[in-house]
Design a protein around this motif. Sequence first.
Motif, PDB file in Angstrom:
ATOM      1  N   VAL A  60       0.844  -1.188   0.000  1.00 20.58           N
ATOM      2  CA  VAL A  60       0.000   0.000   0.000  1.00 20.58           C
ATOM      3  C   VAL A  60       0.884   1.243   0.000  1.00 20.58           C
ATOM      4  CG1 VAL A  60      -1.801   1.239   1.249  1.00 20.58           C
ATOM      5  CG2 VAL A  60      -1.749  -1.263   1.297  1.00 20.58           C
ATOM      6  N   LEU A  61       0.542   2.184  -0.852  1.00 20.12           N
ATOM      7  CA  LEU A  61       1.205   3.481  -0.842  1.00 20.12           C
ATOM      8  C   LEU A  61       0.224   4.468  -0.223  1.00 20.12           C
ATOM      9  CD1 LEU A  61       2.611   3.371  -4.485  1.00 20.12           C
ATOM     10  CD2 LEU A  61       3.813   2.802  -2.354  1.00 20.12           C
ATOM     11  N   LEU A  62       0.659   5.114   0.828  1.00 16.59           N
ATOM     12  CA  LEU A  62      -0.243   6.011   1.548  1.00 16.59           C
ATOM     13  C   LEU A  62       0.152   7.453   1.256  1.00 16.59           C
ATOM     14  CD1 LEU A  62      -2.370   6.582   3.756  1.00 16.59           C
ATOM     15  CD2 LEU A  62      -0.572   6.234   5.456  1.00 16.59           C
ATOM     16  N   ALA A  63      -0.736   8.172   0.601  1.00 15.84           N
ATOM     17  CA  ALA A  63      -0.462   9.574   0.247  1.00 15.84           C
ATOM     18  C   ALA A  63      -1.377  10.457   1.077  1.00 15.84           C
ATOM     19  CB  ALA A  63      -0.699   9.797  -1.242  1.00 15.84           C
ATOM     20  N   GLU A  64      -0.822  11.000   2.153  1.00 14.34           N
ATOM     21  CA  GLU A  64      -1.650  11.824   3.035  1.00 14.34           C
ATOM     22  C   GLU A  64      -1.262  13.286   2.938  1.00 14.34           C
ATOM     23  OE1 GLU A  64      -3.725   9.924   6.503  1.00 14.34           O
ATOM     24  OE2 GLU A  64      -1.607   9.506   6.927  1.00 14.34           O
ATOM     25  N   HIS A  65      -2.283  14.122   2.934  1.00 11.42           N
ATOM     26  CA  HIS A  65      -2.064  15.568   2.894  1.00 11.42           C
ATOM     27  C   HIS A  65      -3.400  16.216   3.258  1.00 11.42           C
ATOM     28  CE1 HIS A  65      -1.141  19.587   1.372  1.00 11.42           C
ATOM     29  NE2 HIS A  65       0.131  19.214   1.289  1.00 11.42           N
ATOM     30  N   PRO A  66      -3.359  17.301   4.034  1.00 14.17           N
ATOM     31  CA  PRO A  66      -4.634  17.955   4.385  1.00 14.17           C
ATOM     32  C   PRO A  66      -5.436  18.358   3.145  1.00 14.17           C
ATOM     33  CG  PRO A  66      -2.812  18.907   5.636  1.00 14.17           C
ATOM     34  CD  PRO A  66      -2.202  17.928   4.676  1.00 14.17           C
ATOM     35  N   ALA A  67      -4.730  18.686   2.059  1.00 11.01           N
ATOM     36  CA  ALA A  67      -5.430  19.106   0.837  1.00 11.01           C
ATOM     37  C   ALA A  67      -6.152  17.948   0.162  1.00 11.01           C
ATOM     38  CB  ALA A  67      -4.434  19.731  -0.141  1.00 11.01           C
ATOM     39  N   LEU A  68      -5.910  16.717   0.639  1.00 10.37           N
ATOM     40  CA  LEU A  68      -6.576  15.553   0.037  1.00 10.37           C
ATOM     41  C   LEU A  68      -7.730  15.051   0.910  1.00 10.37           C
ATOM     42  CD1 LEU A  68      -3.399  13.561  -1.139  1.00 10.37           C
ATOM     43  CD2 LEU A  68      -4.920  14.967  -2.550  1.00 10.37           C
ATOM     44  N   ALA A  69      -8.099  15.839   1.912  1.00 14.24           N
ATOM     45  CA  ALA A  69      -9.155  15.406   2.828  1.00 14.24           C
ATOM     46  C   ALA A  69     -10.452  15.097   2.085  1.00 14.24           C
ATOM     47  CB  ALA A  69      -9.395  16.475   3.883  1.00 14.24           C
ATOM     48  N   GLU A  70     -10.747  15.874   1.062  1.00 16.44           N
ATOM     49  CA  GLU A  70     -11.914  15.594   0.224  1.00 16.44           C
ATOM     50  C   GLU A  70     -11.411  15.430  -1.193  1.00 16.44           C
ATOM     51  OE1 GLU A  70     -14.872  15.118   1.287  1.00 16.44           O
ATOM     52  OE2 GLU A  70     -14.748  15.955   3.322  1.00 16.44           O
ATOM     53  N   TYR A  71     -12.110  14.613  -1.976  1.00 17.66           N
ATOM     54  CA  TYR A  71     -11.698  14.423  -3.357  1.00 17.66           C
ATOM     55  C   TYR A  71     -11.817  15.725  -4.144  1.00 17.66           C
ATOM     56  CZ  TYR A  71     -11.679  13.378  -8.238  1.00 17.66           C
ATOM     57  OH  TYR A  71     -11.368  13.411  -9.575  1.00 17.66           O
ATOM     58  N   THR A  72     -10.752  16.076  -4.841  1.00 26.06           N
ATOM     59  CA  THR A  72     -10.833  17.092  -5.910  1.00 26.06           C
ATOM     60  C   THR A  72     -10.014  16.549  -7.070  1.00 26.06           C
ATOM     61  OG1 THR A  72      -8.860  18.287  -5.175  1.00 26.06           O
ATOM     62  CG2 THR A  72     -10.979  19.123  -4.359  1.00 26.06           C
ATOM     63  N   GLY A  73     -10.395  16.886  -8.278  1.00 26.24           N
ATOM     64  CA  GLY A  73      -9.659  16.432  -9.453  1.00 26.24           C
ATOM     65  C   GLY A  73      -8.212  16.892  -9.373  1.00 26.24           C
ATOM     66  N   ASP A  74      -8.005  18.169  -9.105  1.00 21.79           N
ATOM     67  CA  ASP A  74      -6.637  18.697  -9.054  1.00 21.79           C
ATOM     68  C   ASP A  74      -5.806  18.014  -7.979  1.00 21.79           C
ATOM     69  OD1 ASP A  74      -6.731  20.473 -11.138  1.00 21.79           O
ATOM     70  OD2 ASP A  74      -7.158  22.245  -9.901  1.00 21.79           O
ATOM     71  N   GLY A  75      -6.361  17.820  -6.792  1.00 25.07           N
ATOM     72  CA  GLY A  75      -5.615  17.220  -5.691  1.00 25.07           C
ATOM     73  C   GLY A  75      -5.168  15.810  -6.034  1.00 25.07           C
ATOM     74  N   TYR A  76      -6.115  15.034  -6.573  1.00 26.46           N
ATOM     75  CA  TYR A  76      -5.792  13.648  -6.910  1.00 26.46           C
ATOM     76  C   TYR A  76      -4.787  13.567  -8.063  1.00 26.46           C
ATOM     77  CZ  TYR A  76      -8.625  10.679  -3.858  1.00 26.46           C
ATOM     78  OH  TYR A  76      -9.116   9.969  -2.792  1.00 26.46           O
ATOM     79  N   VAL A  77      -4.948  14.429  -9.052  1.00 27.81           N
ATOM     80  CA  VAL A  77      -4.012  14.398 -10.186  1.00 27.81           C
ATOM     81  C   VAL A  77      -2.601  14.733  -9.698  1.00 27.81           C
ATOM     82  CG1 VAL A  77      -3.348  15.531 -12.354  1.00 27.81           C
ATOM     83  CG2 VAL A  77      -5.716  14.808 -11.993  1.00 27.81           C
ATOM     84  N   ARG A  78      -2.478  15.756  -8.853  1.00 28.01           N
ATOM     85  CA  ARG A  78      -1.149  16.115  -8.313  1.00 28.01           C
ATOM     86  C   ARG A  78      -0.516  14.946  -7.579  1.00 28.01           C
ATOM     87  NH1 ARG A  78       0.768  21.603  -9.236  1.00 28.01           N
ATOM     88  NH2 ARG A  78      -0.927  22.023 -10.656  1.00 28.01           N
ATOM     89  N   ALA A  79      -1.290  14.377  -6.655  1.00 30.19           N
ATOM     90  CA  ALA A  79      -0.725  13.337  -5.797  1.00 30.19           C
ATOM     91  C   ALA A  79      -0.348  12.097  -6.606  1.00 30.19           C
ATOM     92  CB  ALA A  79      -1.715  12.982  -4.694  1.00 30.19           C
ATOM     93  N   VAL A  80      -1.221  11.697  -7.542  1.00 29.97           N
ATOM     94  CA  VAL A  80      -0.950  10.480  -8.307  1.00 29.97           C
ATOM     95  C   VAL A  80       0.186  10.719  -9.301  1.00 29.97           C
ATOM     96  CG1 VAL A  80      -1.931   8.790  -9.919  1.00 29.97           C
ATOM     97  CG2 VAL A  80      -3.241   9.513  -7.922  1.00 29.97           C
TER      98      VAL A  80
END
Lengths: 322, 265
Positions: A60-80
């Motif tokens: 499992v890869l755990l990507a935690e960040h306060p900005a990822l608390a709720e799904y947003t397209g931009d947040g998920y695209v950045r992290a992935v």
Amino acid sequence: MKGVLIIAEHLEGRLAPSTPELITTGRSLAAALGGAARIAVLGSGVRELADRLAGYTLDVLLAEHPALAEYTGDGYVRAVRGIVESNSPRAILVAHTSQGYDFASALAGAMDLPLVTNCLGLDVDGDRLVATRRLLNEKVQAKVEIHSERPIVVTMRPGAEKPMGPGRGMMTVTAVPVVIEPSAIRETFLRLERPQVQDIDLSGADIIVSAGRGIQKKENLVLIEEFAKAIGGVVGASRPLTDMDWLPKTRQVGQSGKTVRPKLYVACGISGAMQHVAGMKDASLIVAINTDPTAPIFEVAHVGFVADVLKLLPATLKELKA
Amino acid sequence: MVLNVVVCLKQIPNPDLQFQISPDGKDIRRDALNYKLNGADEYALEEAVRIKEKQGGRVVAVTLGPKRTEQMLREALAKGADEAVRIAYDDPSAFDVGKNARLLAAAIRTLPHDLVLTGVQSDDYVNSATGGLLAGLLGLPHASVVTRVVVRERQLEVTCELEGGLQRVYALPLPALLTIQFGANTPRYAPLPAIMKAARQPIKELGPAALGLVGWDSIALPYSFGVRGLSPPAAKGHAEMVTGSVEEQAKRLAQMLRDKGFVRR
Ligand SMILES: Cc1cc2nc3c(=O)[nH]c(=O)nc-3n(C[C@H](O)[C@H](O)[C@H](O)COP(=O)(O)OP(=O)(O)OC[C@H]3O[C@@H](n4cnc5c(N)ncnc54)[C@H](O)[C@@H]3O)c2cc1C
Ligand SMILES: Nc1ncnc2c1ncn2[C@@H]1O[C@H](COP(=O)(O)O)[C@@H](O)[C@H]1O
């Protein structure tokens, strides 16, 4: 470039039912590629979810960040993007859900990656990925192939695979760095809205008679209601009918409506689009009435009548009264 | 705040039809199909026109497809689009959503766009991918499966549908891209004078050169794509079919309902 990266979907601490299915697909794809499958969990305060996923015996890869608390397209695209750049998977698997449509395609666009969506199956043939999809309201099956040096983004239709159950061992959870400047996220989450409960609750009904666009006119609902009454059932509907306000939203069966498991489900003039089927496929007995012998509803039905529902129901009511 | 809205419309074969596979197995037979505007796109078009009517601005309807799509574009003009653009990519099947989206993106770059709308899915290929791809390619913030749009100055408030009736509400800055869901509004009918007028309106045609390309195949793709073959779907658990006249079918249905104990009497 052999591995498979699976993106977990979750809401309010609960894993989406599609995620264990993706694990099944991801593991067999990774085996065919000669690599390993990993799953990424994005969020804030989701360590427990990551630990639970490690029980499915994959890393499992755990990507935690306060900005990822709720799904947003931009947040998920950045992290992935960060995860893809450091892991270079051969394929990235995402569920074909509302959130999946939003994310997978935007990732492919933003990173200039190949994309194939709404797949029922995946095979590897040499250096090609072969995807099985359905076209034209399930009436045609297509196999398409993609060859690329870059990771291929794939969305899998929910229900296409059996969900993987947790295994015996526990695998590792690795925290991955996430760098997101808050200004990089342009979509601002405001709130989650739940459907209002009014009217009846279809999900507990034993007998459901559902009407689709094939009933032609709102006035014909009377016939559906009369038939439902004769067999002690309640009236459900496909989405177009609730969109047109012929029936309240609470009567809608399917992906964006209710999931039902009645003893009897009668589909009247419903084509059987995947989003409708998602909500009723587990009924014990499915009877379908449709004028089109190639309608996909006959694929999930147990008993099928190629007939005009506006003629068959009155005739059946007469028989029942006889 | 005046808005330039671009709405992407696709013409699809009516999915109520029965389909045959062409002899080479790479496409459906297209000689006797009737085509229509994709279901979700009717709502995207209506949303575009409503936003323009409220905010002021222009609606440009864009399609990628063969000459036959002009009829659909005229329908869009009659329903309130101000301009119609056809990317004259004539591949009748155009199965590769990535290529289509890259061509659409190239065309949209040449148009002023504060807001780009697509439908949530095309009912023929059911990719649910074009909108997100365009957002990624054009660098726009986006939201999918949108059932409600409120414009507030340079901001949008949008409601996005999830599974099971849940909805998430987001605020987005403009310019932005939205994929519009069925039922988001009630599409209008075109008034007759508008239909007459639309019949005479010009349709702008974009060839490869207008998109900065030597030919349609010179668009840069990070992959190669091919159709291996189409087939009738493998029947999983096909239903037991009851045939006969309506009276015979009714007898069987009534009998079955009785046998299974669904009729109390
Ligand atoms: C994100 C998303 C979520 C969705 N969620 C849902 C959902 O929750 N539930 C849902 O239902 N849909 C949902 N949909 C919509 C779905 O894709 C289909 O558009 C919808 O299910 C079609 O409804 P229908 O079968 O009534 O209409 P159609 O597809 O138009 O089918 C009508 C059928 O009636 C038949 N017919 C016509 N006349 C007669 C007659 N006289 N007698 C008998 N048969 C006749 C026709 O052959 C045809 O098969 C969703 C779509 C999206 C994109
Ligand atoms: N060839 C096309 N021309 C214009 N718009 C398209 C085309 N293909 C797809 N779209 C748009 O993208 C949406 C989603 O399509 P799809 O990704 O194929 O499911 C459609 O509802 C249209 O708005």
